[in-house]
Design an enzyme around this catalytic site. Structure first.
Site, PDB file in Angstrom:
ATOM      1  N   GLY A  19       0.895  -1.309  -0.164  1.00  0.00           N
ATOM      2  CA  GLY A  19       0.128  -0.004  -0.111  1.00  0.00           C
ATOM      3  C   GLY A  19       1.035   1.081   0.108  1.00  0.00           C
ATOM      4  N   GLY A  21      -0.273   4.589   0.480  1.00  0.00           N
ATOM      5  CA  GLY A  21      -0.933   5.674   0.671  1.00  0.00           C
ATOM      6  C   GLY A  21       0.213   6.494   1.851  1.00  0.00           C
ATOM      7  CG  PHE A  22      -1.192  10.280   3.442  1.00  0.00           C
ATOM      8  CD1 PHE A  22      -0.316  11.433   2.780  1.00  0.00           C
ATOM      9  CD2 PHE A  22      -2.369  10.480   3.436  1.00  0.00           C
ATOM     10  CE1 PHE A  22      -1.031  12.349   2.074  1.00  0.00           C
ATOM     11  CE2 PHE A  22      -3.240  11.297   2.569  1.00  0.00           C
ATOM     12  CZ  PHE A  22      -2.426  12.421   1.945  1.00  0.00           C
ATOM     13  CD  GLU A 178     -12.891  19.094   3.246  1.00  0.00           C
ATOM     14  OE1 GLU A 178     -12.022  19.492   3.983  1.00  0.00           O
ATOM     15  OE2 GLU A 178     -12.460  17.895   2.602  1.00  0.00           O
ATOM     16  CG  ASP A 308      -6.852   5.214   7.120  1.00  0.00           C
ATOM     17  OD1 ASP A 308      -6.189   6.189   7.933  1.00  0.00           O
ATOM     18  OD2 ASP A 308      -7.442   5.897   5.983  1.00  0.00           O
ATOM     19  CB  ALA A 325      -3.139  12.532   5.978  1.00  0.00           C
ATOM     20  CD  GLN A 326       0.276  15.234  10.273  1.00  0.00           C
ATOM     21  OE1 GLN A 326       1.055  14.748  10.941  1.00  0.00           O
ATOM     22  NE2 GLN A 326       0.293  16.020   9.288  1.00  0.00           N
TER      23      GLN A 326
END
Length: 444
Positions: A19, A21-22, A178, A308, A325-326
């Site tokens: 993966g 991701g971040f 959003e 996550d 994300a953090q």
């Protein structure tokens, strides 16, 4: 598939990251100068900056400005290897991962598979709703929105027309808020210029939240202000409601109320995305992997989970860290240090989350931010929060060119009240009404 994937053995420990991701990206970067072989496997060949997916979906930024190829990110990193593949099974006994391109061996395995939309077992919803987790989802939504209006031009029947022009967003977290804000901006500034024949007073935007407040996890001030901003924008916010069912046209709420829409956007729940082969005892509610304070998956010495997918249960975080994300970035960084500690025989350091706060933008000049700077909390809403949101998201986008393109897009739409990416590209779309539902064939 039994053959091994062609990745040369360097005689060094191999860290296999699933993966990009971040979390996965941060870990791979943190191992840049370490004497290991880093192998990253992902089903795409690019990293997606997920916080801006909703802007792609609402034509605010270009799709390729929020993605960046893995090979380019790690261009100068000699110990980095990438393979584009789908991971199917983990053979933990033999330290081998089965993928769509063959077997890949590992010494240390890191699960950074992120999260996937959680429809809570509702199959019909899963088929008919549009999620907001990937670039494909965002493009599907953009195409759907634009095609709806192209079709609305041909329809006389009021109910049909409403079903194409109304939008229902499920989930009042940052993504839902959003999206609702961005859709209301399109309704006000952009779509009436494109589709002059349509009456945009008919376009309703509904946001449904199961709890009593929006932006759960943020301060009461932030959630109240976000609600006020959305109401100012003409969004119908339904609090304390759950969606019971959706058949592609009618949304039924648990209160018995119904809404008509062809487009239901699912921003409600997420669950982890575990891979077969991990023992059931290590998988918690919401399909997240139970990890210790070093991000080690319980029951394994050499398997870790970050981001996550990882649920580190502590007193402060009884359900694991927030799926943002953090925490993912910080866990990736910390695990990099801990792997170095393992290689050099040093003790591991426990992960502690440095919560920098959270924020959400609702639309032009309006955002809410709960910031934590040097352990102090600062809450701000409105224009300043919006500037902070813009700045933080801009510096977080991967790649200089991408930052430049996003900046130009934002400046352009800010000063011209226009979004330039209103393109129907490819055939990714949902819920296109069948011919019979159109009350008359167009006579041109």
């Amino acid at each position: 598939m039994s053959h091994h994937t062609r990745i040369e053995h360097l005689g060094k420990p191999r860290v296999l990251i699933i993966g990009g991701g971040f979390a996965g990206i941060e870990l791979a970067k943190s191992l840049r100068d370490v004497d290991v072989q880093v192998v990253l496997v992902d089903r795409q060949n690019y990293h997606t900056f997920q916080p801006l997916l909703y802007q792609v979906a609402t034509a605010g930024v270009e799709a390729d400005s929020i993605i960046h190829p893995f090979r380019k990110i790690f261009n100068g990193q000699d110990n980095f290897y990438f393979r584009m593949a789908e991971v199917e099974f983990i053979d933990t006994a033999n330290r081998v991962v089965e993928t769509s391109i063959g077997l890949i061996e590992y010494d240390y395995l890191v699960m950074a598979t992120g999260a996937t939309s959680n429809f809570f077992g509702d199959r019909a919803m899963e088929e008919k709703a549009i999620s907001m987790k990937s670039l494909d989802d965002a493009l599907t939504l953009r195409n759907t929105i634009l095609k709806n209006f192209e079709q609305a031009l041909q329809i006389e029947d009021d109910e049909q027309l409403n079903s194409l022009m109304d939008y229902v967003i499920v989930g009042g977290g940052a993504t839902g808020v959003e999206l609702a804000g961005a859709l209301s901006e399109l309704r006000k500034h952009v779509l009436p210029k494109d589709y002059r024949e349509l009456n945009f007073k008919e376009m309703d935007i509904h946001l449904i939240q199961s709890g009593p407040a929006l932006l759960k996890g943020m301060s009461a001030e932030a959630s109240e202000k976000a609600l006020k901003f959305l109401e100012d924008f003409g969004v119908n916010v339904w609090l304390n409601r759950r969606v019971k069912s959706y058949d592609g046209c009618t949304v039924t709420l648990d209160t018995g109320e119904t809404l008509i829409t062809r487009t239901l956007i699912w921003a409600a729940g997420v669950s982890g995305a575990p891979i077969k082969g991990i023992q059931k005892e290590s998988i918690l509610r919401g399909d997240r992997l139970k990890v210790d304070i070093y991000n080690r998956v319980s029951g394994y010495d050499n398997i870790f989970a970050i981001g996550d997918i990882a649920a580190m249960i502590t007193e402060e975080y009884p359900f694991g860290h927030p799926m943002l994300a953090q925490p993912a970035i910080q866990q990736g960084e910390q695990l990099g240090k801990n792997l170095c500690n393992i290689f050099s025989g040093k003790p591991l350091e426990a992960f502690t989350y440095d919560d920098k706060g959270s924020m959400a933008t609702v639309g032009r000049n309006r955002a809410v931010a709960d910031l934590k700077i040097f352990k102090k909390e600062y809450k701000t809403q409105g224009f300043l929060a919006w500037l902070i949101w813009m700045f933080i998201h801009l510096i977080s986008v991967v790649g200089f060119r991408n930052r430049l393109v996003v900046t130009v897009n934002w400046l352009w739409s800010y000063f011209t009240y226009d979004t330039g990416n209103r393109l129907i590209v490819g055939n990714k779309q949902e819920n296109i009404p069948v011919e019979e539902t159109i009350s008359h064939k167009a006579v041109v």
